[in-house]
Design an enzyme around this catalytic site. Structure first.
Site, PDB file in Angstrom:
ATOM      1  N   ASP A 189       0.762  -1.131  -0.054  1.00  0.00           N
ATOM      2  CA  ASP A 189      -0.025  -0.181  -0.031  1.00  0.00           C
ATOM      3  C   ASP A 189       0.925   1.439   0.041  1.00  0.00           C
ATOM      4  O   ASP A 189       1.995   1.210   0.869  1.00  0.00           O
ATOM      5  CB  ASP A 189      -0.891   0.060   1.074  1.00  0.00           C
ATOM      6  CG  ASP A 189      -1.783   0.918   1.162  1.00  0.00           C
ATOM      7  OD1 ASP A 189      -3.279   0.926   0.633  1.00  0.00           O
ATOM      8  OD2 ASP A 189      -1.775   2.143   1.624  1.00  0.00           O
ATOM      9  N   ASN A 248      -2.739  13.015  -4.175  1.00  0.00           N
ATOM     10  CA  ASN A 248      -4.192  13.402  -4.791  1.00  0.00           C
ATOM     11  C   ASN A 248      -4.718  14.853  -4.367  1.00  0.00           C
ATOM     12  O   ASN A 248      -4.931  15.789  -5.270  1.00  0.00           O
ATOM     13  CB  ASN A 248      -5.404  12.463  -4.755  1.00  0.00           C
ATOM     14  CG  ASN A 248      -4.915  11.147  -5.580  1.00  0.00           C
ATOM     15  OD1 ASN A 248      -4.385  11.429  -6.501  1.00  0.00           O
ATOM     16  ND2 ASN A 248      -5.380  10.219  -5.044  1.00  0.00           N
ATOM     17  N   HIS A 298      -5.587  14.557  -9.463  1.00  0.00           N
ATOM     18  CA  HIS A 298      -5.465  13.038  -9.699  1.00  0.00           C
ATOM     19  C   HIS A 298      -4.810  12.596 -10.902  1.00  0.00           C
ATOM     20  O   HIS A 298      -4.225  11.564 -11.091  1.00  0.00           O
ATOM     21  CB  HIS A 298      -7.261  12.828  -9.844  1.00  0.00           C
ATOM     22  CG  HIS A 298      -7.851  12.885  -8.555  1.00  0.00           C
ATOM     23  ND1 HIS A 298      -7.980  11.710  -7.884  1.00  0.00           N
ATOM     24  CD2 HIS A 298      -8.747  13.791  -8.069  1.00  0.00           C
ATOM     25  CE1 HIS A 298      -8.633  11.896  -6.820  1.00  0.00           C
ATOM     26  NE2 HIS A 298      -9.030  13.271  -6.849  1.00  0.00           N
ATOM     27  N   ASP A 323      -2.335   9.589 -10.571  1.00  0.00           N
ATOM     28  CA  ASP A 323      -2.386   8.485 -11.581  1.00  0.00           C
ATOM     29  C   ASP A 323      -0.902   8.012 -12.125  1.00  0.00           C
ATOM     30  O   ASP A 323      -0.696   7.086 -12.389  1.00  0.00           O
ATOM     31  CB  ASP A 323      -3.252   8.615 -12.975  1.00  0.00           C
ATOM     32  CG  ASP A 323      -4.939   8.831 -12.585  1.00  0.00           C
ATOM     33  OD1 ASP A 323      -5.056   8.209 -11.392  1.00  0.00           O
ATOM     34  OD2 ASP A 323      -5.682   8.944 -13.456  1.00  0.00           O
ATOM     35  N   GLU A 360      -4.698   2.532  -4.225  1.00  0.00           N
ATOM     36  CA  GLU A 360      -3.130   2.607  -4.158  1.00  0.00           C
ATOM     37  C   GLU A 360      -2.673   1.230  -3.447  1.00  0.00           C
ATOM     38  O   GLU A 360      -1.667   1.040  -3.143  1.00  0.00           O
ATOM     39  CB  GLU A 360      -2.942   3.546  -3.225  1.00  0.00           C
ATOM     40  CG  GLU A 360      -3.236   3.470  -1.753  1.00  0.00           C
ATOM     41  CD  GLU A 360      -4.707   4.344  -1.489  1.00  0.00           C
ATOM     42  OE1 GLU A 360      -4.784   4.561  -0.452  1.00  0.00           O
ATOM     43  OE2 GLU A 360      -5.493   4.334  -2.564  1.00  0.00           O
TER      44      GLU A 360
END
Length: 355
Positions: free
Chosen positions: A235, A243, A248, A252, A278
């Protein structure tokens, strides 16, 4: 194993594999040898065939050797072999139609094989023009031979019969090939759609559904083939802040770079996928606990060195569980997920396993 296996279909290639090609060559050698022996023992062998048979047999044997011991392009060998057969059949028919070698011989009945073999051995894009060339040579050659001894009307009658029969051969074979291409294209599109169903389009690794499919196919819980494995739940720490601060699109980009880094660090036989958000999953087979810890440390250290645009200092937390700790892969995953939570609670950028 970072993506699902797919069926390889080459729409424009020959369907003859190297192994099948060798078998066909053996059949050709045996077939020509048998016909040679029969014609010779019966006394019916023509001077042309007495020379052509051994030449063809030696040529087939050479193709077999080249196919076996060299790295020559197989399509080139197919092409050469085809012209050995087509050359023999066409020249034999023309020879038998010339005076005084047995005019109107039935040798022409074998000429249809020129087109069958072309679509069997050659790439589709090469088979079509090749058959046109062979057809043209066949018609012109037979006309040139027959006109020397027959009237124009008789010659045209024979040549037109050959031409019509061969056009039908070519048309039917082309129809079959077109149907095969359409079928292959439909199957290829189905493969692409299936791949999209199991691949995360952002990171280009397995998605959750793809991971579940691989877990099922590996049959990890089967008692008869029980194998050792470990599941790592990875994680990204504080990913929400990425973000929130950078947007975002940058988030990404971070996900894509991290997936690529994980892909480079794991073993090719390991399975990598994005479980969601994530969170990533690594399934590694037949490693000792120490090897698994080393892998996890390499993953953690590799991610910490990444710099994506102006973002640095990205860290991950990892929870690890082993097949020896639970009866099903679902339970192993749950245990790894619990240890990921423990790693988060311990301050992140760390690894938690049974030891």
């Amino acid at each position: 194993m970072q993506s699902l296996p797919s069926h390889n279909r080459h729409l424009n290639t020959s369907s003859v594999s190297p192994r099948l090609f060798r078998r066909l060559l053996i059949m050709a050698i045996l077939g020509f040898s048998a016909i040679w022996a029969i014609d010779f023992s019966s006394g019916l062998i023509s001077p042309f065939d007495a020379s052509a048979y051994p030449i063809c047999i030696l040529a087939f044997a050479l193709m077999y050797i080249l196919n076996t011991v060299t790295k020559l392009n197989h399509q080139s060998l197919h092409f050469i072999t085809y012209f050995i057969v087509a050359g023999y059949l066409t020249s034999s028919s023309m020879w038998h139609h010339s005076a005084p070698n047995g005019q109107f011989s039935n040798a022409a009945q074998w000429l249809g094989l020129n087109y069958v073999i072309a679509y069997l051995f050659l790439e589709v894009k090469k088979a079509a023009p090749t058959t046109i060339v062979v057809f043209t040579v066949t018609i012109i050659g037979h006309f040139a031979v027959l006109i020397q001894q027959q009237s124009f009307n008789d010659t045209m009658g024979v040549v037109l019969n050959i031409a019509i029969a061969h056009i039908i051969y070519i048309f039917l074979l082309w129809t079959v090939i077109r149907l095969r291409i359409k079928t292959d294209k439909a199957a290829a599109r189905a493969d692409v759609l299936e791949n999209y169903a199991y691949i995360d389009l952002l990171t280009r690794i397995l998605n959750r559904r793809g991971l579940e499919k691989v877990f099922t196919e590996l049959n990890l819980d089967a008692e008869e083939q029980k194998q050792s494995y470990a599941i790592l739940v990875v994680d990204i720490d504080h990913f929400k802040q990425v973000n929130d601060i950078h947007g975002h699109l940058i988030g990404d980009k971070v996900l894509s770079h991290i997936a690529a880094k994980l892909s480079r660090v794991i073993h090719p036989n390991d399975v990598l996928g994005r479980w969601g958000g994530e969170e990533f999953i690594v399934l590694t087979l037949n490693r000792t606990p120490q090897q698994v810890i080393t892998l996890a440390e390499n993953l953690r250290a590799g991610i910490s060195l990444l710099k994506i645009d102006d973002i640095a200092g990205i860290t991950i937390s990892i929870g690890i569980a082993y097949s020896s700790e639970a009866n099903t892969n679902s339970d192993v995953f749950t245990l790894a997920d619990q240890r990921l939570f423990a790693a988060k609670q311990a301050g992140r950028n760390t690894i938690r396993s049974h030891d």
